[in-house]
Design a protein around this motif. Structure first.
Motif, PDB file in Angstrom:
ATOM      1  N   LYS A  48       0.842  -1.212   0.000  1.00  0.00           N
ATOM      2  CA  LYS A  48       0.000   0.000   0.000  1.00  0.00           C
ATOM      3  C   LYS A  48       0.870   1.252   0.000  1.00  0.00           C
ATOM      4  O   LYS A  48       0.555   2.251  -0.647  1.00  0.00           O
ATOM      5  CB  LYS A  48      -0.936   0.006   1.205  1.00  0.00           C
ATOM      6  CG  LYS A  48      -2.045  -1.044   1.099  1.00  0.00           C
ATOM      7  CD  LYS A  48      -2.980  -1.000   2.285  1.00  0.00           C
ATOM      8  CE  LYS A  48      -4.051  -2.070   2.172  1.00  0.00           C
ATOM      9  NZ  LYS A  48      -4.977  -2.081   3.320  1.00  0.00           N
ATOM     10  N   SER A 162      -8.999 -15.189   8.684  1.00  0.00           N
ATOM     11  CA  SER A 162      -7.968 -16.101   8.151  1.00  0.00           C
ATOM     12  C   SER A 162      -6.722 -15.379   7.643  1.00  0.00           C
ATOM     13  O   SER A 162      -5.775 -16.030   7.198  1.00  0.00           O
ATOM     14  CB  SER A 162      -8.562 -16.960   7.023  1.00  0.00           C
ATOM     15  OG  SER A 162      -9.169 -16.129   6.054  1.00  0.00           O
ATOM     16  N   SER A 185     -14.102 -17.465   4.724  1.00  0.00           N
ATOM     17  CA  SER A 185     -14.801 -18.199   3.661  1.00  0.00           C
ATOM     18  C   SER A 185     -14.741 -19.700   3.948  1.00  0.00           C
ATOM     19  O   SER A 185     -14.006 -20.153   4.839  1.00  0.00           O
ATOM     20  CB  SER A 185     -14.185 -17.876   2.300  1.00  0.00           C
ATOM     21  OG  SER A 185     -12.875 -18.391   2.254  1.00  0.00           O
ATOM     22  N   ARG A 187     -13.308 -22.189   2.579  1.00  0.00           N
ATOM     23  CA  ARG A 187     -12.025 -22.891   2.534  1.00  0.00           C
ATOM     24  C   ARG A 187     -11.207 -22.669   3.805  1.00  0.00           C
ATOM     25  O   ARG A 187     -10.221 -23.374   4.039  1.00  0.00           O
ATOM     26  CB  ARG A 187     -11.239 -22.474   1.285  1.00  0.00           C
ATOM     27  CG  ARG A 187     -10.706 -21.080   1.340  1.00  0.00           C
ATOM     28  CD  ARG A 187     -10.051 -20.598   0.061  1.00  0.00           C
ATOM     29  NE  ARG A 187      -9.615 -19.224   0.259  1.00  0.00           N
ATOM     30  CZ  ARG A 187      -8.360 -18.839   0.340  1.00  0.00           C
ATOM     31  NH1 ARG A 187      -7.391 -19.710   0.180  1.00  0.00           N
ATOM     32  NH2 ARG A 187      -8.061 -17.579   0.547  1.00  0.00           N
ATOM     33  N   TYR A 202     -18.647 -16.705   5.450  1.00  0.00           N
ATOM     34  CA  TYR A 202     -19.324 -15.570   4.813  1.00  0.00           C
ATOM     35  C   TYR A 202     -19.896 -15.893   3.437  1.00  0.00           C
ATOM     36  O   TYR A 202     -20.603 -15.076   2.852  1.00  0.00           O
ATOM     37  CB  TYR A 202     -18.414 -14.340   4.751  1.00  0.00           C
ATOM     38  CG  TYR A 202     -17.253 -14.372   3.784  1.00  0.00           C
ATOM     39  CD1 TYR A 202     -17.426 -14.223   2.407  1.00  0.00           C
ATOM     40  CD2 TYR A 202     -15.946 -14.481   4.251  1.00  0.00           C
ATOM     41  CE1 TYR A 202     -16.346 -14.218   1.523  1.00  0.00           C
ATOM     42  CE2 TYR A 202     -14.868 -14.485   3.387  1.00  0.00           C
ATOM     43  CZ  TYR A 202     -15.083 -14.355   2.029  1.00  0.00           C
ATOM     44  OH  TYR A 202     -14.015 -14.362   1.157  1.00  0.00           O
ATOM     45  N   TYR A 229     -18.394  -4.897   5.522  1.00  0.00           N
ATOM     46  CA  TYR A 229     -19.202  -5.118   6.723  1.00  0.00           C
ATOM     47  C   TYR A 229     -19.475  -3.737   7.350  1.00  0.00           C
ATOM     48  O   TYR A 229     -18.661  -3.241   8.134  1.00  0.00           O
ATOM     49  CB  TYR A 229     -18.464  -6.029   7.709  1.00  0.00           C
ATOM     50  CG  TYR A 229     -18.107  -7.391   7.132  1.00  0.00           C
ATOM     51  CD1 TYR A 229     -19.094  -8.251   6.654  1.00  0.00           C
ATOM     52  CD2 TYR A 229     -16.778  -7.806   7.043  1.00  0.00           C
ATOM     53  CE1 TYR A 229     -18.774  -9.491   6.104  1.00  0.00           C
ATOM     54  CE2 TYR A 229     -16.454  -9.045   6.505  1.00  0.00           C
ATOM     55  CZ  TYR A 229     -17.455  -9.875   6.039  1.00  0.00           C
ATOM     56  OH  TYR A 229     -17.132 -11.101   5.499  1.00  0.00           O
ATOM     57  N   GLY A 268      -1.210  -0.684  14.439  1.00  0.00           N
ATOM     58  CA  GLY A 268      -0.323  -1.617  15.127  1.00  0.00           C
ATOM     59  C   GLY A 268       1.107  -1.099  15.040  1.00  0.00           C
ATOM     60  O   GLY A 268       1.656  -0.989  13.959  1.00  0.00           O
ATOM     61  N   VAL A 312      -4.561 -14.385   1.051  1.00  0.00           N
ATOM     62  CA  VAL A 312      -3.507 -15.077   1.801  1.00  0.00           C
ATOM     63  C   VAL A 312      -4.077 -15.632   3.111  1.00  0.00           C
ATOM     64  O   VAL A 312      -4.830 -14.955   3.812  1.00  0.00           O
ATOM     65  CB  VAL A 312      -2.331 -14.110   2.101  1.00  0.00           C
ATOM     66  CG1 VAL A 312      -1.319 -14.753   3.040  1.00  0.00           C
ATOM     67  CG2 VAL A 312      -1.668 -13.686   0.800  1.00  0.00           C
TER      68      VAL A 312
HETATM   69  N1  LIG Z   1      -4.259  -0.556  11.242  1.00  0.00           N
HETATM   70  C1  LIG Z   1      -3.183  -1.330  11.272  1.00  0.00           C
HETATM   71  O1  LIG Z   1      -2.254  -1.104  12.047  1.00  0.00           O
HETATM   72  C2  LIG Z   1      -3.109  -2.529  10.377  1.00  0.00           C
HETATM   73  C3  LIG Z   1      -2.245  -3.564  10.719  1.00  0.00           C
HETATM   74  C4  LIG Z   1      -2.227  -4.703   9.918  1.00  0.00           C
HETATM   75  C5  LIG Z   1      -3.061  -4.774   8.821  1.00  0.00           C
HETATM   76  N2  LIG Z   1      -3.869  -3.729   8.506  1.00  0.00           N
HETATM   77  C6  LIG Z   1      -4.799  -3.830   7.372  1.00  0.00           C
HETATM   78  O2  LIG Z   1      -5.753  -4.814   7.714  1.00  0.00           O
HETATM   79  C7  LIG Z   1      -6.125  -5.564   6.570  1.00  0.00           C
HETATM   80  C8  LIG Z   1      -5.908  -7.034   6.861  1.00  0.00           C
HETATM   81  O3  LIG Z   1      -4.527  -7.269   7.026  1.00  0.00           O
HETATM   82  P1  LIG Z   1      -3.955  -8.746   6.934  1.00  0.00           P
HETATM   83  O4  LIG Z   1      -2.487  -8.687   7.094  1.00  0.00           O
HETATM   84  O5  LIG Z   1      -4.752  -9.651   7.804  1.00  0.00           O
HETATM   85  O6  LIG Z   1      -4.309  -9.034   5.396  1.00  0.00           O
HETATM   86  P2  LIG Z   1      -4.298 -10.399   4.624  1.00  0.00           P
HETATM   87  O7  LIG Z   1      -3.484 -11.384   5.364  1.00  0.00           O
HETATM   88  O8  LIG Z   1      -3.935 -10.099   3.228  1.00  0.00           O
HETATM   89  O9  LIG Z   1      -5.842 -10.857   4.663  1.00  0.00           O
HETATM   90  C9  LIG Z   1      -6.256 -11.801   3.755  1.00  0.00           C
HETATM   91  C10 LIG Z   1      -7.415 -12.582   4.336  1.00  0.00           C
HETATM   92  O10 LIG Z   1      -8.596 -11.774   4.324  1.00  0.00           O
HETATM   93  C11 LIG Z   1      -9.697 -12.658   4.158  1.00  0.00           C
HETATM   94  N3  LIG Z   1     -10.868 -11.981   3.617  1.00  0.00           N
HETATM   95  C12 LIG Z   1     -10.961 -11.326   2.444  1.00  0.00           C
HETATM   96  N4  LIG Z   1     -12.209 -10.853   2.277  1.00  0.00           N
HETATM   97  C13 LIG Z   1     -12.928 -11.234   3.376  1.00  0.00           C
HETATM   98  C14 LIG Z   1     -14.278 -11.058   3.781  1.00  0.00           C
HETATM   99  N5  LIG Z   1     -15.157 -10.406   3.032  1.00  0.00           N
HETATM  100  N6  LIG Z   1     -14.654 -11.568   4.966  1.00  0.00           N
HETATM  101  C15 LIG Z   1     -13.793 -12.239   5.757  1.00  0.00           C
HETATM  102  N7  LIG Z   1     -12.493 -12.446   5.410  1.00  0.00           N
HETATM  103  C16 LIG Z   1     -12.068 -11.947   4.233  1.00  0.00           C
HETATM  104  C17 LIG Z   1      -9.167 -13.671   3.168  1.00  0.00           C
HETATM  105  O11 LIG Z   1      -9.838 -14.897   3.341  1.00  0.00           O
HETATM  106  P3  LIG Z   1     -10.774 -15.493   2.180  1.00  0.00           P
HETATM  107  O12 LIG Z   1      -9.890 -15.714   0.991  1.00  0.00           O
HETATM  108  O13 LIG Z   1     -11.292 -16.729   2.781  1.00  0.00           O
HETATM  109  O14 LIG Z   1     -11.812 -14.458   1.920  1.00  0.00           O
HETATM  110  C18 LIG Z   1      -7.693 -13.809   3.540  1.00  0.00           C
HETATM  111  O15 LIG Z   1      -7.429 -14.951   4.329  1.00  0.00           O
HETATM  112  C19 LIG Z   1      -5.288  -5.012   5.410  1.00  0.00           C
HETATM  113  O16 LIG Z   1      -6.074  -4.067   4.707  1.00  0.00           O
HETATM  114  C20 LIG Z   1      -4.142  -4.305   6.103  1.00  0.00           C
HETATM  115  O17 LIG Z   1      -3.584  -3.250   5.342  1.00  0.00           O
HETATM  116  C21 LIG Z   1      -3.909  -2.611   9.260  1.00  0.00           C
END
Ligand SMILES: NC(=O)c1ccc[n+]([C@@H]2O[C@H](COP(=O)([O-])OP(=O)(O)OC[C@H]3O[C@@H](n4cnc5c(N)ncnc54)[C@H](OP(=O)(O)O)[C@@H]3O)[C@@H](O)[C@H]2O)c1
Length: 320
Positions: A48, A162, A185, A187, A202, A229, A268, A312
């Motif tokens: 990003k 996940s 999801s 899987r 979901y 959501y 974080g 992922v």
């Molecule tokens: N504010 C902060 O400090 C901070 C810190 C870390 C991350 N973030 C942000 O938080 C987000 C998540 O980070 P991350 O590292 O966990 O990302 P990530 O590992 O790329 O998350 C991917 C996961 O999201 C799931 N997902 C996608 N759409 C979904 C839906 N509609 N409902 C439920 N699950 C869904 C996917 O599962 P499926 O394939 O099964 O859908 C996949 O396993 C990112 O946008 C990141 O930039 C912010």
């Protein structure tokens, strides 16, 4: 070429591809440590940052000059310590870079950070496991703080269960004896359940309606985004003291977290105080990151393409 680090860096243009460049070695401040990087955790913020957004904007103002070296999380070995640093040469550590301290990112063979940005790694915790912990773990710990440190038995709903943040949040919930429900999801229901949470699929009906049956929640960790959501659908799932904590923040959310005590946002920010409990949980087996794939540092672009799919499960790693 000097004895520089070999880093994946972008040019100042946000759309430039990643490039491996050799950079001059950074001098150490009194409390700094130089770390030979052994593993790097990939977070969505890493890609990003390459295409603008508020953090990239902030980086331009307060970050180091020169090309943007992306990445935050790392694990490795201290190879040199400043005169006042409390970490010795040869210590295994996990840590996170901080551009606000003019530091370069972690996609590198070597990083320089302050000692209080690192925690010591016991032998029981591998570099790979450690590199998965900082940002996801610090994010969940910050969210728990925003929710007033809910006591054992409290209910937590994780939206995006996940992913890197979600699976870490489920495991921290389990370690703290919180009752977790994870939206994922089909899987990924098995992996969510493996960490002691109730899975809500979901792809089968309305997940927030299904989650309601397991609530009310003292914390809703919102790691997907309010476009998917909506906050006005999450708030009714809260207990009387509950809080929705936004991990993904959209401009449309600003009024909610500004004016409502029931909505908060987190950033974080790993530092030693947050890293130490994460390392302790990893050493005891309570935190057991899932590593979907490892890539050589030179293939950081490929890792970013995989991360951008949003599919992922657990974490991606880069290995210098
Ligand atoms: N504010 C902060 O400090 C901070 C810190 C870390 C991350 N973030 C942000 O938080 C987000 C998540 O980070 P991350 O590292 O966990 O990302 P990530 O590992 O790329 O998350 C991917 C996961 O999201 C799931 N997902 C996608 N759409 C979904 C839906 N509609 N409902 C439920 N699950 C869904 C996917 O599962 P499926 O394939 O099964 O859908 C996949 O396993 C990112 O946008 C990141 O930039 C912010």
């Amino acid at each position: 070429m000097s004895d520089g680090t070999f880093s994946a860096a972008t040019s100042p243009s946000a759309t430039e591809p990643l490039a491996l460049v050799t950079m001059p070695q950074r001098p150490l401040g009194a409390r700094d440590v130089r770390i030979k990087v052994r593993a790097i955790g990939v977070n969505p913020v890493d890609w990003k940052m390459r295409s603008g957004g508020p953090l990239r904007f902030a980086h331009r103002f307060v970050g180091p000059s020169g090309p943007l070296v992306v990445g935050v999380d790392f694990a490795g070995d201290v190879v040199e310590a400043g005169s006042a640093a409390d970490l010795k040469r040869g210590t295994r550590v996990v840590g996170a870079t901080n551009f606000a301290r003019k530091q370069l990112g972690s996609y590198a063979t070597e990083v320089v950070v302050r000692d209080d940005q690192c925690a010591v790694l016991p032998d029981a915790v591998s570099y790979d496991v450690a590199a998965c912990l900082p940002v996801p773990g610090a994010t969940m710990l910050a969210a728990l703080g925003s929710a007033g440190a809910p006591p054992a038995g409290s209910r937590v709903l994780v939206l995006g269960a996940s992913g890197g943040v979600g699976l870490t949040a489920l495991q921290i919930s389990r370690a703290l004896k919180l009752t977790a429900v994870g939206v994922c999801s089909s899987r990924n229901t098995a992996v969510v359940e493996r960490f002691g949470a109730t899975a809500v699929d979901y792809t089968k009906g309305d997940p927030l309606e299904a989650a309601r049956a397991h609530g009310p929640y003292d914390l809703i960790l919102h790691a997907v985004g309010s476009a998917t959501y909506p906050l006005d659908r999450c708030r009714p799932l809260l207990s009387s003291r509950g809080v929705v904590v936004l991990v993904v923040v959209r401009a449309a959310d600003v009024p909610s977290f500004t004016f409502s005590r029931r909505v908060a946002k987190v950033l974080g920010k790993p530092e030693r105080t947050t890293l130490e409990p994460l390392v302790a949980w990893a050493a005891s087996g309570a935190l057991e990151p899932i590593i979907e794939a490892r890539f050589p540092l030179a293939e950081a672009e490929r890792a970013h393409q995989v991360s951008k799919t949003g599919k992922v499960v657990g974490k991606l790693l880069l290995v210098p």
